[in-house]
Design an enzyme around this catalytic site. Sequence first.
Site, short mmCIF file in Angstrom:
data_model
loop_
_atom_site.label_atom_id
_atom_site.label_comp_id
_atom_site.label_asym_id
_atom_site.label_seq_id
_atom_site.Cartn_x
_atom_site.Cartn_y
_atom_site.Cartn_z
N LYS A 179 27.07 20.90 -28.56
CA LYS A 179 27.24 21.37 -29.94
C LYS A 179 28.61 22.03 -30.02
O LYS A 179 28.79 23.16 -29.59
CB LYS A 179 26.14 22.38 -30.27
CG LYS A 179 25.73 22.44 -31.73
CD LYS A 179 26.81 22.91 -32.67
CE LYS A 179 27.05 24.39 -32.68
NZ LYS A 179 28.23 24.78 -33.47
N GLU A 254 29.46 32.70 -20.95
CA GLU A 254 30.89 33.04 -20.81
C GLU A 254 31.28 33.72 -22.11
O GLU A 254 31.44 33.06 -23.13
CB GLU A 254 31.72 31.77 -20.62
CG GLU A 254 31.35 30.93 -19.42
CD GLU A 254 31.83 31.51 -18.12
OE1 GLU A 254 32.42 32.60 -18.12
OE2 GLU A 254 31.59 30.86 -17.09
N CYS A 288 39.65 33.96 -24.22
CA CYS A 288 38.71 34.97 -23.74
C CYS A 288 39.31 35.79 -22.61
O CYS A 288 39.06 36.97 -22.49
CB CYS A 288 37.42 34.31 -23.28
SG CYS A 288 37.73 33.00 -22.10
N GLU A 390 37.86 43.35 -28.29
CA GLU A 390 38.59 42.08 -28.21
C GLU A 390 39.20 41.77 -29.58
O GLU A 390 38.48 41.68 -30.57
CB GLU A 390 37.60 40.99 -27.80
CG GLU A 390 38.26 39.68 -27.49
CD GLU A 390 37.26 38.65 -27.03
OE1 GLU A 390 36.19 38.52 -27.63
OE2 GLU A 390 37.56 37.96 -26.04
P1 NAD Z 1 30.88 32.35 -31.68
O1 NAD Z 1 30.00 33.04 -30.71
O2 NAD Z 1 30.80 32.71 -33.10
O3 NAD Z 1 30.66 30.76 -31.63
C1 NAD Z 1 30.61 30.06 -30.42
C2 NAD Z 1 29.66 28.89 -30.58
O4 NAD Z 1 28.35 29.39 -30.84
C3 NAD Z 1 29.99 27.94 -31.75
O5 NAD Z 1 29.71 26.61 -31.35
C4 NAD Z 1 29.02 28.38 -32.81
O6 NAD Z 1 28.69 27.35 -33.72
C5 NAD Z 1 27.80 28.74 -31.98
N1 NAD Z 1 26.88 29.64 -32.65
C6 NAD Z 1 27.13 30.58 -33.59
N2 NAD Z 1 25.98 31.18 -33.97
C7 NAD Z 1 24.98 30.62 -33.25
C8 NAD Z 1 23.58 30.83 -33.18
N3 NAD Z 1 22.95 31.74 -33.95
N4 NAD Z 1 22.86 30.09 -32.31
C9 NAD Z 1 23.46 29.18 -31.53
N5 NAD Z 1 24.78 28.92 -31.56
C10 NAD Z 1 25.54 29.64 -32.41
O7 NAD Z 1 32.31 32.56 -31.07
P2 NAD Z 1 33.70 32.21 -31.73
O8 NAD Z 1 34.07 33.26 -32.67
O9 NAD Z 1 33.68 30.80 -32.21
O10 NAD Z 1 34.61 32.27 -30.41
C11 NAD Z 1 35.28 33.41 -30.03
C12 NAD Z 1 34.56 34.16 -28.94
O11 NAD Z 1 34.31 33.31 -27.81
C13 NAD Z 1 35.37 35.30 -28.41
O12 NAD Z 1 34.59 36.45 -28.31
C14 NAD Z 1 35.80 34.84 -27.02
O13 NAD Z 1 36.05 35.84 -26.10
C15 NAD Z 1 34.69 33.99 -26.62
N6 NAD Z 1 35.12 33.01 -25.61
C16 NAD Z 1 34.78 33.19 -24.30
C17 NAD Z 1 35.22 32.30 -23.34
C18 NAD Z 1 34.85 32.46 -21.88
O14 NAD Z 1 34.99 31.51 -21.14
N7 NAD Z 1 34.39 33.61 -21.44
C19 NAD Z 1 36.01 31.22 -23.71
C20 NAD Z 1 36.34 31.08 -25.04
C21 NAD Z 1 35.88 31.99 -25.99
#
Ligand code: NAD
Length: 488
Positions: A179, A254, A288, A390
């Site tokens: 997804k 992650e 991240c 962050e």
């Molecule tokens: P997010 O958590 O909003 O979204 C990430 C994913 O989760 C998307 O595919 C989104 O559609 C899905 N999602 C959202 N709500 C959901 C739910 N209720 N149930 C299931 N899936 C759901 O994150 P974002 O804002 O898109 O990304 C930024 C964040 O990701 C930052 O906090 C960053 O640090 C983190 N990040 C971490 C890593 C790592 O490897 N540690 C890498 C990249 C990003």
Amino acid sequence: MPDAIPFETRHVLIDGHWRAGAGGQTLTLHNPSDGSALAEIARGDAADIDAAVAAAQAALDGPWGALTAAERGRILLKMSALTLERADELARLEALDVGKPLKQGRADAVAMARYLEFYGGAADKVMGETIPFAAGYTALTLREPHGVTGHIVPWNYPMQIIGRSVGAALAMGNACVLKPAEEACLTALAFGRIALDAGLPAGALNIVPGLGEEAGAALSAHRGVAHLSFTGSVAVGRLIQAAAARNTIPVTLELGGKSPQIVFADANLDEAVPVIINAIVQNAGQTCSAGSRLLVETSVYERVLAAVGERVAALRVGPAAMDLDVGPLIRANQLDRVNAFLAPYQAGHSAAGRLVAHGSIVDAAPSGGFYAKPSLIADVAPDAPLACDEVFGPVLAAMPFRDEADAVRLANGTEYGLVAGVWSENGGRGLRMARALRSGQVFVNNYGAGGGVELPFGGVKSSGYGREKGFEALYGFSVMKTVVLRHT
Ligand code: NAD
């Protein structure tokens, strides 16, 4: 809208077929470089997730599950080769969809190819053990796939995250439901085309673009899913964890970071400064593992600020197609978020801290794009939001430290623990610091920003748990079975 978006990237991929979402709804993708609508693509929902999980299970029970590990590995190697062949096209799609400067998107495509190469080569090299046990028995362990694995990825590095998570899961013989993030679907769907062209059996990889609370929530709650890997925010990570707990399945999380780059007075500053800059401005700080805190020993603090500030001031920000140092942020509310962190440090505000330098947005940048100036803020209080939270933007928060103990206290003083960097010519101190830092990865005299396909990657504390990348990921994407034979 540009018509240069391939057919496949507008559809869900289920059981080897491209089709509209079950509910007939669509998502609008936007181009962050100018804010314009880019494409209408399928918005998959719970019915699509159901079909995708069923297709994945059928692949496990059918042709995909029947392949040997070496055969799986060969398909991954073919996927790697096709990814490299299509790197320019992937970079173009990523530039349109995520606003990534072309050279950074190309680097992501090359990294995805490298993940597929690494896991293709490793597929037939994961072995169980025989265990010395009681007389008359032979005991051994097998490493088996979990079954159907769910992969929920964010928008900031779609290709790298798909390569490391789907690549490792397929190598171990799992069947995947992916997804992608609603803001960034194009390269994920292009990856589906690559998988089919490489001969991956239908159903081994299914891709359902859609909203987090719709398709994402359906995937994380699905009873047919045996393992979830999630990369994204802490808040959503906790929801995924709760959903996984209800089905008693393992999950790899992650999450975010507030990673320190720690500079001692004996550091080689000529080497350190360019790396420090790259670690915060790469992907406009939307990383991240961005090195977003700069901790500097007091005696060289002003010198380091001057050297870093000089380079920050030279950075140019603009549309992805101009391929400058920094591209746009992903969306308007991300820009608002970054500006809110910066507001207390603008002239006329009284918060402790000072704006040392910022880069510039080129005149040619379209007014509808989401551009943030890279900024260096000094003397940030350790308990200020800019030091603890962050930002996910190109903002570096600097503060001085007195000695090693003070550096460790500051570095470990946030809720995160993803990556840390230490700069010192004293090897003993480098090792002492590496042991004292509460972090999933520590780089001494370098900073990987999560890089290194071979290097296990993941966090502690609110940065999550479980490890992706490297060989370690193969253990995470498999389950150990113990077999005991009595033969006397
Ligand atoms: P997010 O958590 O909003 O979204 C990430 C994913 O989760 C998307 O595919 C989104 O559609 C899905 N999602 C959202 N709500 C959901 C739910 N209720 N149930 C299931 N899936 C759901 O994150 P974002 O804002 O898109 O990304 C930024 C964040 O990701 C930052 O906090 C960053 O640090 C983190 N990040 C971490 C890593 C790592 O490897 N540690 C890498 C990249 C990003």
